[in-house]
Motif scaffolding. Structure first.
Motif, PDB file in Angstrom:
ATOM      1  N   VAL A  26       0.874  -1.287   0.135  1.00  0.00           N
ATOM      2  CA  VAL A  26      -0.107   0.056  -0.156  1.00  0.00           C
ATOM      3  C   VAL A  26       0.895   1.222  -0.036  1.00  0.00           C
ATOM      4  N   GLY A  27       2.066   1.385   0.909  1.00  0.00           N
ATOM      5  CA  GLY A  27       2.859   2.192   0.972  1.00  0.00           C
ATOM      6  C   GLY A  27       3.379   2.537  -0.567  1.00  0.00           C
ATOM      7  N   VAL A  51       0.854   4.256  -2.577  1.00  0.00           N
ATOM      8  CA  VAL A  51       0.542   5.507  -2.233  1.00  0.00           C
ATOM      9  C   VAL A  51       1.658   6.525  -2.854  1.00  0.00           C
ATOM     10  N   ILE A  52       3.205   6.030  -2.593  1.00  0.00           N
ATOM     11  CA  ILE A  52       4.294   6.844  -3.052  1.00  0.00           C
ATOM     12  C   ILE A  52       4.328   6.889  -4.560  1.00  0.00           C
ATOM     13  N   LEU A 111       1.769   9.390  -5.675  1.00  0.00           N
ATOM     14  CA  LEU A 111       1.950  10.796  -5.262  1.00  0.00           C
ATOM     15  C   LEU A 111       3.188  11.496  -6.428  1.00  0.00           C
ATOM     16  N   HIS A 112       4.238  10.605  -6.661  1.00  0.00           N
ATOM     17  CA  HIS A 112       5.292  11.121  -7.586  1.00  0.00           C
ATOM     18  C   HIS A 112       5.476  10.112  -8.617  1.00  0.00           C
ATOM     19  N   GLN A 117      12.920  13.757  -4.245  1.00  0.00           N
ATOM     20  CA  GLN A 117      12.217  12.641  -3.589  1.00  0.00           C
ATOM     21  C   GLN A 117      12.653  11.208  -4.314  1.00  0.00           C
ATOM     22  N   HIS A 160      14.574   9.321  -2.977  1.00  0.00           N
ATOM     23  CA  HIS A 160      14.908   8.768  -1.924  1.00  0.00           C
ATOM     24  C   HIS A 160      13.805   7.740  -1.355  1.00  0.00           C
ATOM     25  N   LEU A 161      12.539   8.321  -1.890  1.00  0.00           N
ATOM     26  CA  LEU A 161      11.397   7.564  -1.470  1.00  0.00           C
ATOM     27  C   LEU A 161      11.311   6.332  -2.021  1.00  0.00           C
ATOM     28  N   ILE A 179      11.306   2.393  -0.028  1.00  0.00           N
ATOM     29  CA  ILE A 179      10.645   1.488  -0.278  1.00  0.00           C
ATOM     30  C   ILE A 179      11.276   0.183  -0.569  1.00  0.00           C
ATOM     31  N   LEU A 233       7.023   0.653  10.229  1.00  0.00           N
ATOM     32  CA  LEU A 233       7.471   1.951   9.102  1.00  0.00           C
ATOM     33  C   LEU A 233       7.452   3.143  10.024  1.00  0.00           C
ATOM     34  N   ILE A 288      12.985   7.642   6.336  1.00  0.00           N
ATOM     35  CA  ILE A 288      12.517   7.052   5.216  1.00  0.00           C
ATOM     36  C   ILE A 288      11.551   8.057   4.517  1.00  0.00           C
ATOM     37  N   GLY A 289      10.985   8.726   5.482  1.00  0.00           N
ATOM     38  CA  GLY A 289      10.013   9.798   4.894  1.00  0.00           C
ATOM     39  C   GLY A 289       8.759   9.578   4.244  1.00  0.00           C
ATOM     40  N   ILE A 290       8.143   8.375   4.596  1.00  0.00           N
ATOM     41  CA  ILE A 290       7.040   7.909   4.025  1.00  0.00           C
ATOM     42  C   ILE A 290       5.634   8.558   4.523  1.00  0.00           C
ATOM     43  N   LEU A 293       9.668  15.466   3.373  1.00  0.00           N
ATOM     44  CA  LEU A 293      10.516  14.454   2.461  1.00  0.00           C
ATOM     45  C   LEU A 293       9.562  13.806   1.342  1.00  0.00           C
ATOM     46  N   GLY A 294       8.244  14.391   1.380  1.00  0.00           N
ATOM     47  CA  GLY A 294       7.361  13.860  -0.023  1.00  0.00           C
ATOM     48  C   GLY A 294       6.388  12.719   0.296  1.00  0.00           C
ATOM     49  N   LEU A 327      -1.195   9.033   5.523  1.00  0.00           N
ATOM     50  CA  LEU A 327      -1.398   7.511   5.286  1.00  0.00           C
ATOM     51  C   LEU A 327      -1.089   6.595   6.626  1.00  0.00           C
ATOM     52  N   PHE A 374      -3.295   3.557   8.007  1.00  0.00           N
ATOM     53  CA  PHE A 374      -2.681   2.183   8.377  1.00  0.00           C
ATOM     54  C   PHE A 374      -2.963   1.819   9.780  1.00  0.00           C
TER      55      PHE A 374
END
Lengths: 274, 555
Positions: free
Chosen positions: A43-44, A47-48, A51-52, A204, A206-207, A211, B227, B236-238, B243-244, B249, B253
């Motif tokens: 899910v993460g 979403v990421i 978004l990007h 970003q 890095h995102l 993950i 997380l 990690i910035g999630i 950090l985007g 979220l 969760f």
């Protein structure tokens, strides 16, 4: 040794069948929890990625799909060998299959080790290039400041423009001494220059790598756990514990190993190919 | 108290060595794989954590009795209410009924000698102890101040030991999963001959539904907390917008687990209710199948309503509408249970023994708690009530007015079976009545001040806000609660030494745990009983039919 050790079911079960079917239901339920554990990360991921989308496209292209494919083949093969091991245990009557079960499990374990080896190569490459999470990502201001400070303290040079490719030649000339730290800095600087046109412009990134490392890291931990289970089962198989009427550990361990494989079959296209 | 032990029933005349004395020594307890001993150890553990969480609650109430600083600073207050929430949720109420009562009763009810995976059961308890130590360790590091919900971005930036606390909850999750997994497999595979699904006691149905949620929701909490820990350790910035990432979220969760989790908390209580209501009105349960299936319905629908915690978080209005609808939808199975229990009472031969008093408290308080949930599930009214004491009152009416009442009722009900002793009836009834009164004095004023705007988790309020009388009442109520709990605890403890010996079936109940002696022998049954009827075949009024009739024992 080609004999078997007869299994006696636990006293609170009324039959070996009841014991075996309980174990099977138990492992299936446990696999459900595993899938749900990973589902949070998926899910993460979604979403990421949503978004990007642009960042994702560029960043995911940095993964090595050839190594990823090799690892996929390695894992699928190991799933096949472990399935054969289960079959060998099911048809083992007097211990004639003990050696066969053992060999198949050893091949499976070797595949797991091979997978981890290739993963290690991929990880080291990413670490060298600074393709990491959060503030460790190579274009994060913190990481660039660290790079500049490192160049200054090691070579005594001021970095003015990161994109200056000729500066790299200067660095190389200075690094004739060739200490490990100097090599590392040069490598890092070189990748910063290399990625300037692609990843540097993508914020970003890095995102994605956050993950990537979480998903593959958690999966890697499962490979290690699965491998340990298979080693334990191998020891039992050498002693002749698994035969026609009792092969629960081989089956349960095999199911766990299939799950480890299955998760990778989702990870590979989602991370390397999409 | 009626003794309905019938002749010809296979409870031995001479009492045999029971599970309490099967092996001597502390280690034989700690390393035991006997589900009854594990249940008792869990019971002791949840009593202790309940006492800890309770004293933290008393401290919170005392601080709020008057405006300004009363007994602690604002920083301490934040840590105290956070720890109260975490202890009560993760250490007390989630393991409360399933791991303590469920472990003890479920295999007995199924006519099994143990759960399907006894060593996994023991591991569950050991993991619970480790998780508890980790949780309490954080207090040595100054305590966590995020509230039990760990909302980002505060939780990813505060300097308090969030990582240790989240890892504690992560570890406790394994304990919960192992218990749930064990009970599902046990229910499927270990039932006595003749014990078909439509003859299962409703407590088993409820624990089974709970286990489904434990197994399906807890892993999601695990990855969420992992997380959050990675957010703090690796950055990690999630969840970090800088950090985007997306802080909402985290809320998705978190509530994807934590809304089903409130059903992990209440469903076992509903299971206890079904047993108590029918036994103490001496009447067959009304709507057996409806109650059984409504447990499963709750387990399924509970996964689809998490967004009602987030009506003001900026989620889309369309999502809000869907979540609001589904929230009303999940209320239906609970209402079905309430109506069926009430109908069971109707024209029943009701005896007001202590377990029944707790059950009637549940019936009243949970109904109030459930109905006050509806204005919170309605988007328009929720925007007014969100994050106020109205929510605090609603939650406590459901959790404490529901689950805790059922837990105490269940403890009194199965106490003779667990320890072979009867508690004194009068103090037990006094305690139940005091807790009922104290509970309402504590929490009802919170509905009023919440609807007037008193926000939850606030350390202070002004003298001219008009909230003070409600806070005073609420704090005084907490002392009445304390008194009631003390009487109950002392009464139960003293019964261990002084209580009259309990017979195998002191309540005249009909499920299988009453077929074996009190306390049970180590392996529960000499012969596995064969079941030929449902567990609620209560005699009609005036009939002399005994509990054990209609149940064969085969060698």
């Amino acid at each position: 040794m080609s004999s078997i050790i007869a299994h006696k079911h636990a006293h609170f079960f009324h039959s070996a069948d009841q014991e075996a079917s309980s174990a099977k239901l138990g492992i299936w339920l446990f696999l459900v929890t595993e899938v749900l554990l990973f589902s949070g990360l998926f899910v993460g991921y979604t979403v990421i990625k949503t978004l990007h989308p642009e960042m994702w496209k560029v960043a995911s292209a940095q993964l090595d799909w050839v190594l990823g494919s090799v690892n996929t083949i390695v894992l699928i093969s190991s799933s096949w060998t472990v399935a054969l091991a289960v079959r060998a245990a099911q048809t083992n009557v007097k211990g004639e299959n003990n050696a066969k079960i053992g060999v198949l499990l050893i091949i499976t374990i070797l595949c797991a080790l091979g997978f981890l080896g290739i993963k290690y190569m991929e990880y080291s490459h990413k670490i060298h290039d600074g393709l990491l999470w959060g503030t460790k990502y190579f274009n994060h201001p913190d990481a660039i400041a660290a790079l500049k400070a490192g160049v200054k303290s090691t070579f005594g040079l001021e970095v003015t423009a990161l994109s200056d490719a000729s500066f790299l030649e200067t660095l190389k000339a200075h690094a004739a001494a060739g200490t490990e730290q100097a090599q590392h800095l040069i490598h890092h600087y070189a990748s910063t220059v290399t990625y300037k046109d692609t990843l540097m412009t993508v914020e970003q990134g890095h995102l994605f790598f956050g993950i990537y490392f979480l998903l593959t890291g958690l999966h890697g931990i499962h490979v290690v756990i699965g491998m340990s289970l298979l080693i334990w089962i191998y020891v039992g198989s050498v002693k002749g514990r698994y035969y026609r009427d009792y092969y629960t550990p081989v089956e349960v361990g095999g199911l766990y190993w299939h799950l480890v494989d299955l998760i990778w079959i989702y990870l590979f296209p989602l991370l390397y190919l999409v | 108290m009626s003794d309905t032990q019938a002749p010809g029933y296979h409870v031995p005349e001479q009492e045999e060595t029971n599970y309490l004395h099967a092996q001597p020594g502390l280690m034989s307890w700690l390393m035991s794989i006997d589900h009854k001993r594990i249940g008792v150890m869990y019971l002791i553990a949840v009593f202790l954590t309940f006492a800890l969480g309770g004293f933290l609650a008393l401290a919170v109430r005392l601080e709020l009795i008057a405006p300004g600083e009363t007994i602690m600073t604002a920083e301490t207050y934040n840590r105290v209410f956070t720890l109260h929430g975490l202890v009560m949720v993760f250490l007390f109420i989630i393991p409360g009924i399933p791991a303590a009562l469920g472990n003890f009763v479920l295999p007995l009810m199924l006519g099994a000698k143990d759960v399907a995976f006894p060593r996994l059961n023991r591991a569950s308890f050991h993991i619970y102890v480790v998780g508890t130590i980790m949780a309490l360790w954080t207090t040595l590091e100054g305590g966590v101040d995020t509230g039990w919900t760990f909302y980002t971005p505060y939780s990813s930036t505060t300097s308090t030991p969030v990582v240790m606390m989240t890892m504690s909850a992560f570890v406790l999750g394994f304990s919960s999963i192992f218990t749930g997994l064990n009970f599902i497999v046990t229910t499927h595979k270990m039932r006595a001959p003749g014990l078909t699904w439509d003859r299962l006691p409703l407590f088993v149905w409820a624990i089974y539904a709970t286990s489904i949620i434990q197994v399906m929701a807890t892993p999601v909490l695990g990855i969420t907390l992992l997380l959050l820990a990675m957010e703090r350790i690796m950055g990690i910035g999630i969840f970090d917008p800088a950090l985007g990432g997306d802080p909402v979220l985290f809320q998705h969760f978190f509530w994807f687990y934590s809304h089903p989790a409130v059903y992990i908390m209440i469903l076992p209580g509903m299971g206890v209710m079904s047993e108590l209501v029918t036994t103490f009105s001496r009447k067959r349960i009304f709507g057996y199948r409806a109650i059984a299936l409504s447990s499963i319905a709750i387990a399924v629908i509970s996964f689809l309503v998490w967004g009602h915690h987030m009506f003001v978080s900026g989620q889309s209005a369309y999502a809000g509408m869907v979540f609001s609808f589904l929230t009303f939808f999940v209320a239906i199975p609970s209402a079905i249970k309430i109506i069926n229990w009430s109908t069971t009472l109707y024209k029943g031969s009701i005896s007001f023994d202590a377990p029944m008093l707790w059950a009637l408290s549940f019936l009243i308080l949970f109904t109030i708690g459930g109905l006050t949930g509806l204005p919170l599930g309605t988007i328009g009214t929720d925007i007014h009530l969100h994050d106020t004491y109205f929510v605090v009152a609603h939650f406590h009416y459901v959790m404490m007015g529901g689950t805790v009442m059922a837990l105490f009722g269940g403890i009194h009900y199965w106490w003779p079976k667990m320890f072979g002793r009867m508690y004194s009836e009068t103090p037990a009834r006094v305690a139940a009545v005091l807790v009922f009164i104290g509970f309402n004095v504590t929490f009802f004023p919170q509905f009023i001040m919440g609807s007037q705007g008193m926000p939850r988790r606030y350390y202070d309020y002004t003298a001219d806000s008009g909230y003070e009388p409600y806070h005073v009442a609420s704090t005084v109520g907490s002392w009445i609660l304390l008194l009631g709990m003390l009487i109950m605890g002392l009464n139960l403890l003293s019964s261990l030494k002084k209580g009259a010996k309990a017979s195998a079936n002191p309540w005249g109940a009909r499920s299988l745990e009453w077929v074996t002696q009190s306390p049970p022998i180590e392996h529960n049954f000499h012969e596995i009983p064969t079941v030929t009827q449902d567990p609620y075949e209560f005699p009609l009024e005036g009939s002399q039919k005994k509990a054990s009739e209609g149940m064969d024992v085969t060698a």
